[in-house]
Scaffold this active site. Structure first.
Site, short mmCIF file in Angstrom:
data_model
loop_
_atom_site.label_atom_id
_atom_site.label_comp_id
_atom_site.label_asym_id
_atom_site.label_seq_id
_atom_site.Cartn_x
_atom_site.Cartn_y
_atom_site.Cartn_z
N ASP A 216 0.87 -1.18 0.00
CA ASP A 216 0.00 0.00 0.00
C ASP A 216 0.90 1.23 0.00
O ASP A 216 1.61 1.48 0.97
CB ASP A 216 -0.91 0.01 1.22
CG ASP A 216 -1.86 1.19 1.23
OD1 ASP A 216 -2.84 1.16 0.47
OD2 ASP A 216 -1.59 2.16 1.98
N GLU A 308 -2.33 -1.55 -5.78
CA GLU A 308 -3.57 -0.96 -6.24
C GLU A 308 -3.38 -0.28 -7.60
O GLU A 308 -2.30 0.22 -7.91
CB GLU A 308 -4.07 0.08 -5.23
CG GLU A 308 -4.57 -0.50 -3.94
CD GLU A 308 -5.06 0.56 -2.98
OE1 GLU A 308 -6.27 0.58 -2.68
OE2 GLU A 308 -4.23 1.37 -2.53
N ASP A 390 -3.09 1.98 6.92
CA ASP A 390 -2.34 1.51 5.76
C ASP A 390 -1.98 0.02 5.87
O ASP A 390 -1.98 -0.70 4.87
CB ASP A 390 -1.07 2.34 5.60
CG ASP A 390 -1.38 3.81 5.33
OD1 ASP A 390 -2.44 4.08 4.75
OD2 ASP A 390 -0.56 4.67 5.70
#
Length: 459
Positions: A216, A308, A390
């Site tokens: 992340d 992502e 996170d």
């Protein structure tokens, strides 16, 4: 496994060699501008004829802008356009024509819808002072000398390297690399040569073949790993911001160029601009070096990396965070992970852009309706899990690996049945692999084994 790889080295050119390289870069610019003026004149003429009501079949014939057509037209016109054409290599003119052919094709494909992404504008003329000097060689003598401190390029001869080229020379000597082209370019006041090489890389396996890693990325921490490791954000641009502001103010006090009046810049302005350019180049080099070390370590250790699919272009529009996002280099992290996972025998999985990795509880799979950016801790109202925001997102990303396709190219599963998070009520949710039922605490196992649907209440 064969792949195309670039090797970039800094050059130490003599004043005479620098003049020769600049002459070749100027020849590329001349060819580019001549061909662009030729194509643009025909397009403007056809547009004017249409306003006069001239039928389409009677308009001025179109001009092909493919590279072979541009090269053929240039060979006919070069004695008149550039009587000095024999002083430069043919590759210099081909560099400018090839750049124009690619730019026109991208513009045409963008207008017709064949090219995805942002609209591509019509190419413009290259300026002597504002364009980046570069020339590309694809034919002729291109080699690295046996001392690994010099390279040989067509018409430019033997050029000294600022650093040793042993990494490339070893592969060439072993027969596992073949130089396809070389590009000489000036960046930040220093000349570099970049070799485009076809490399035969040995098959490799990650140090942990069965391990899955969720990454992340963010601003507070450059990357938060699902293992709990926090990668600090070095903030290279922020660290150098004060010095760069001082250099920019010093540049503004000098007499710069004026395009309207034709005034040329003073020597002091040019020296101040060079100092500011070197400061920007240093920040870019530090960022590139740090990201390469990070992505290399992750891809060599973990077999599967999940990140992502961020809308970085949209995030840069944020006036408060845009500069910090650009300084972190989110898009560069994804780009490097994409090809390095293939080099090291791993795979990269992209989570869907709408997957709520931060809003989903990594313990029970419940999705929150809203989660403000200021909330740095994730508190689940269903199972009571309290975790760093996170780290929770990184664990959710790691859990997606169990539902992804074996090739890692398909859409990563694990997001909700609805694309938008509902306001309230029961919704169909995709249970994250290895999660516990609602009411029980737990953490996501990177190699989760279950993936069933449950009904959970959105909070």
């Amino acid at each position: 496994m064969k792949t195309i790889q670039a090797y970039r080295f800094a050059l130490d050119l003599t004043p005479g060699q620098e003049r020769d390289v600049l002459a070749h870069a100027g020849a590329a610019r001349v060819a580019h501008n001549w061909a662009l003026a030729r194509v643009k004149a025909v397009m403007d003429q056809r547009a004017a004829e249409r306003t006069y009501g001239v039928p389409e079949e009677m308009l001025t014939p179109t001009v092909s802008w493919t590279l072979p057509a541009l090269r053929k037209a240039w060979n006919v016109a070069k004695p008149d356009v550039a009587p000095w054409w024999r002083e430069c290599s043919k590759e210099a003119f081909n560099t400018g024509l090839d750049a124009l052919a690619r730019a026109l094709k991208n513009w045409a494909d963008s207008r017709s819808g064949k090219r995805a992404g942002r609209p591509v504008g019509f190419p413009g003329f290259k300026s002597r002072r504002r364009s980046i000097a570069s020339v590309r060689f694809s034919t002729g003598t291109i080699r690295v000398e046996s001392d690994r401190k010099h390279v040989v390029l067509p018409r430019l001869g033997r050029l000294k390297l600022h650093e040793c080229a042993r990494k490339l020379a070893r592969r060439i000597d072993n027969g596992t690399a073949r130089i396809m082209s070389a590009c000489v370019r000036r960046d930040g006041g220093r000349w570099h040569v970049a070799f485009c090489v076809e490399v035969e890389r040995p098959e490799r396996l990650p140090a942990r073949p069965g391990a899955v890693l969720g990454v992340d990325v963010g601003i507070r921490h450059l990357a938060v790993l699902s293992t709990g490791e926090l990668i600090d954000n070095p903030r290279y641009l922020t660290s150098a911001h004060q010095r760069m502001r001082a250099l920019a103010r010093a540049l503004a006090r000098k007499t710069g160029p004026d395009r309207r009046t034709g005034r040329r810049a003073s020597k002091r302005w040019e020296r101040a601009a060079a100092r500011l350019g070197r400061a920007h180049t240093r920040v870019a080099n530090l960022r590139r070096d740090g990201l390469h070390k990070l992505t290399t370590r992750l891809t060599r250790e973990y077999a599967t990396v999940v990140i992502e699919d961020l809308n970085v272009a949209g995030m840069l529009a944020n006036r408060k965070l845009g500069r910090h996002i650009a300084d972190a280099g989110f898009a560069e992290i994804r780009r490097q992970l994409t090809y390095k996972t293939g080099w090291n025998g791993g795979r990269l999985i992209l989570a869907d852009r709408w997957y709520p990795s931060s809003k989903t509880c990594s313990g029970c799979g419940v999705v929150k309706t809203k989660l403000a950016l200021s909330e740095r801790e994730y508190q689940c109202g269903s199972c009571g899990l309290v975790l760093d925001r996170d780290l929770n997102a990184a664990r959710n990303l790691a859990a997606l690996a169990a539902d992804a396709t074996t090739a890692g190219s398909g859409p990563a599963a694990g997001r909700g049945a609805d694309r938008k998070t509902p306001l309230a009520g029961l919704v169909a949710l995709k249970r994250q692999p290895g999660t516990a039922p609602a009411g029980q605490t737990g953490t996501v196992s990177p190699q989760g084994e279950t993936a069933n649907r449950v009904l959970a209440r959105a909070h």
